[in-house]
Design an enzyme around this catalytic site. Structure first.
Site, mmCIF file in Angstrom:
data_model
loop_
_atom_site.group_PDB
_atom_site.id
_atom_site.type_symbol
_atom_site.label_atom_id
_atom_site.label_comp_id
_atom_site.label_asym_id
_atom_site.label_seq_id
_atom_site.Cartn_x
_atom_site.Cartn_y
_atom_site.Cartn_z
ATOM 1 N N GLY B 31 27.572 33.523 29.047
ATOM 2 C CA GLY B 31 27.156 32.826 30.256
ATOM 3 C C GLY B 31 28.270 32.636 31.260
ATOM 4 N N GLU B 35 30.344 38.917 38.429
ATOM 5 C CA GLU B 35 29.951 40.295 38.758
ATOM 6 C C GLU B 35 30.178 41.277 37.615
ATOM 7 O OE1 GLU B 35 31.442 41.742 42.595
ATOM 8 O OE2 GLU B 35 31.487 39.653 43.263
ATOM 9 N N GLY B 36 31.133 40.961 36.737
ATOM 10 C CA GLY B 36 31.347 41.818 35.560
ATOM 11 C C GLY B 36 30.083 41.869 34.715
ATOM 12 N N HIS B 37 29.563 40.669 34.376
ATOM 13 C CA HIS B 37 28.305 40.625 33.601
ATOM 14 C C HIS B 37 27.182 41.351 34.337
ATOM 15 C CE1 HIS B 37 30.288 36.681 32.338
ATOM 16 N NE2 HIS B 37 30.113 37.280 31.169
ATOM 17 N N GLN B 153 37.733 44.014 21.847
ATOM 18 C CA GLN B 153 36.384 43.627 21.419
ATOM 19 C C GLN B 153 35.473 44.861 21.351
ATOM 20 O OE1 GLN B 153 34.131 39.991 22.749
ATOM 21 N NE2 GLN B 153 33.174 41.450 24.130
#
Lengths: 282, 282
Positions: B31, B35-37, B153
């Site tokens: 959450g 803008e990356g998400h 990741q």
């Protein structure tokens, strides 16, 4: 019956079965099939449109000084039994197919893997949950079948399945026994004739303990001591553990209540046998 | 757009989508969407019939002294952004829905989780692989989208996906940057105005190092020292690590060759920021 060695091939078969909405039952085994395995197959055939069995002696669930190398194998015999029973696919991957060079990922259930068999087999259940998780992802079964003989294994796999939100229903099938009560196991093949006779003390002691409990005994220590004494009447039996725990959570209990799991592991020479019984105590 | 809190509900939606052979794209997030998400969402919308986003601040990937409690949250704002973008379902489970009482199962990738960020965040990646594995089982996506900003990741999740034979394709999307080069991150919200300005040194030092490499520099130590010196020109920057490793395996390299990952973590006050760059070296 199709015999498949490659993950990619079985995945593509599974996907085309799923497209036709067929249900898939899965029986993971280490081979050297006996009536215990075959009862899992029969149940899967009754429940599902399609039954897949795997035969894979999984190295990650054996300790460094355990019997991985000498674990009994009979692929030809196994395939005949599977075909006769009506298995649709037997999956027989190589070690390299399952654990390619650089393999690094493990699934571990904490807590209940440290007691009973986990005490003397520290990484055993980590190997079991890892291979079962991988096989579930490969086979995508609706239901998977395990024998009650490996009671702790079933509890650990149920816990993994629920914790990781896997889309598989775990079905436990009753322990299948020889006529004299010995729980069927591929490892029974290791026993000398003499030890084979002595080994009947395991199921005998459990059945006798069950009678004591049914007559009203609820003292955990007394039941455990009773089983230990009965086993020790066989002088070649070396007890690894005898325990009574909660049948669902495997948690320690002070006295017998609810579903109780009586479980034991005993060595005859190099051969380690396990047996157990679930008893409903009011 | 549907907002779903319960695992059982999202599983039943997923199952009915699968029956119609729709492809599912999945964007797992914690959450506080930036803008990356949203670039992950846009890519998923282009690739798939159906896009599911999860918003869950995952406690198991935070260390005991890390920022789980104060991690920025803005559910209302996030839901508006997701709806505007065209997400089909947002999954917002509670902590108790994901980790019910007695939860015990963890998925761990060994080796590559002990270096780079893993050195100062020992159980971080175990938490990441566990939650991502669970979410994959719940959402059953065809493709899942992750940002290159979290390079380690992505490498760890790719390794888990391949090792455990998961039926998901991992798609890595480019890092999205602010106009002055700072990699977008929900944690940028922690920065004071002064630290926000200083933090541009991270991407600057990486872009400058890339130029040196493109001009022919292949000495790993020289490149690392160069980046360290550049970062140290900002006196409030406290370097956690600067490293250059193989871009695919994350293995240590002696000199720059093939795909090289330049990665760094730097603290400004309590705020730990990461950035990285993958550079193809002939």
């Amino acid at each position: 019956m199709r015999v498949v060695e490659k993950i990619a091939e079985i995945k593509s078969i599974v996907r085309s079965q799923k497209r036709t909405e067929k249900t898939i039952g899965f029986v993971p085994t280490m081979g050297y099939l006996h009536e215990g395995h075959m009862s899992l197959v029969e149940t899967s055939l009754r429940h599902n449109d399609y039954t897949i069995m795997s035969i894979f002696v999984n190295p990650t669930q054996f300790g460094p000084n355990e019997d991985f190398e000498r674990y009994p194998r009979d692929l030809d015999g196994d395939l005949k039994k599977a075909e006769l029973a009506g298995v649709d696919i037997v999956f027989i991957p190589t070690k390299e197919e399952i654990y390619p060079k650089g393999y690094k990922t493990y699934v571990n259930v904490e807590g209940i893997t440290n007691l009973l068999c986990g005490k003397s087999r520290p990484d055993h259940f980590r190997g079991v949950t890892t291979i079962v998780n991988k096989l579930f992802n490969i086979v995508e079964p609706d239901k998977a079948y395990f024998g009650q003989k490996d009671a702790q294994q079933v509890a650990v796999i149920r816990k993994m399945t629920s914790d990781l939100n896997l889309n598989v229903e775990i079905v436990t099938c009753p322990t299948i026994r020889e006529d004299d009560g010995l729980a069927m196991s591929s490892r029974n093949a290791y026993l000398s004739e003499k030890d084979r006779l002595s080994a009947t003390i395991l199921s005998k002691s459990l059945f006798e303990a069950k009678e004591l409990i049914n007559k009203g005994e609820r003292n955990r220590e007394k039941i455990i001591d009773f089983i230990i004494q009965r086993i020790n009447t066989e002088k070649d039996a070396i007890i690894d553990y005898v325990d009574a725990v909660d049948g669902d959570s495997l948690e320690q209990i002070d006295f017998l209540k609810g579903n109780v799991l009586l479980a034991l592991a005993v060595k005859f020479g190099q051969t380690r046998l396990i047996d157990n019984m679930i008893i409903a105590c009011e």
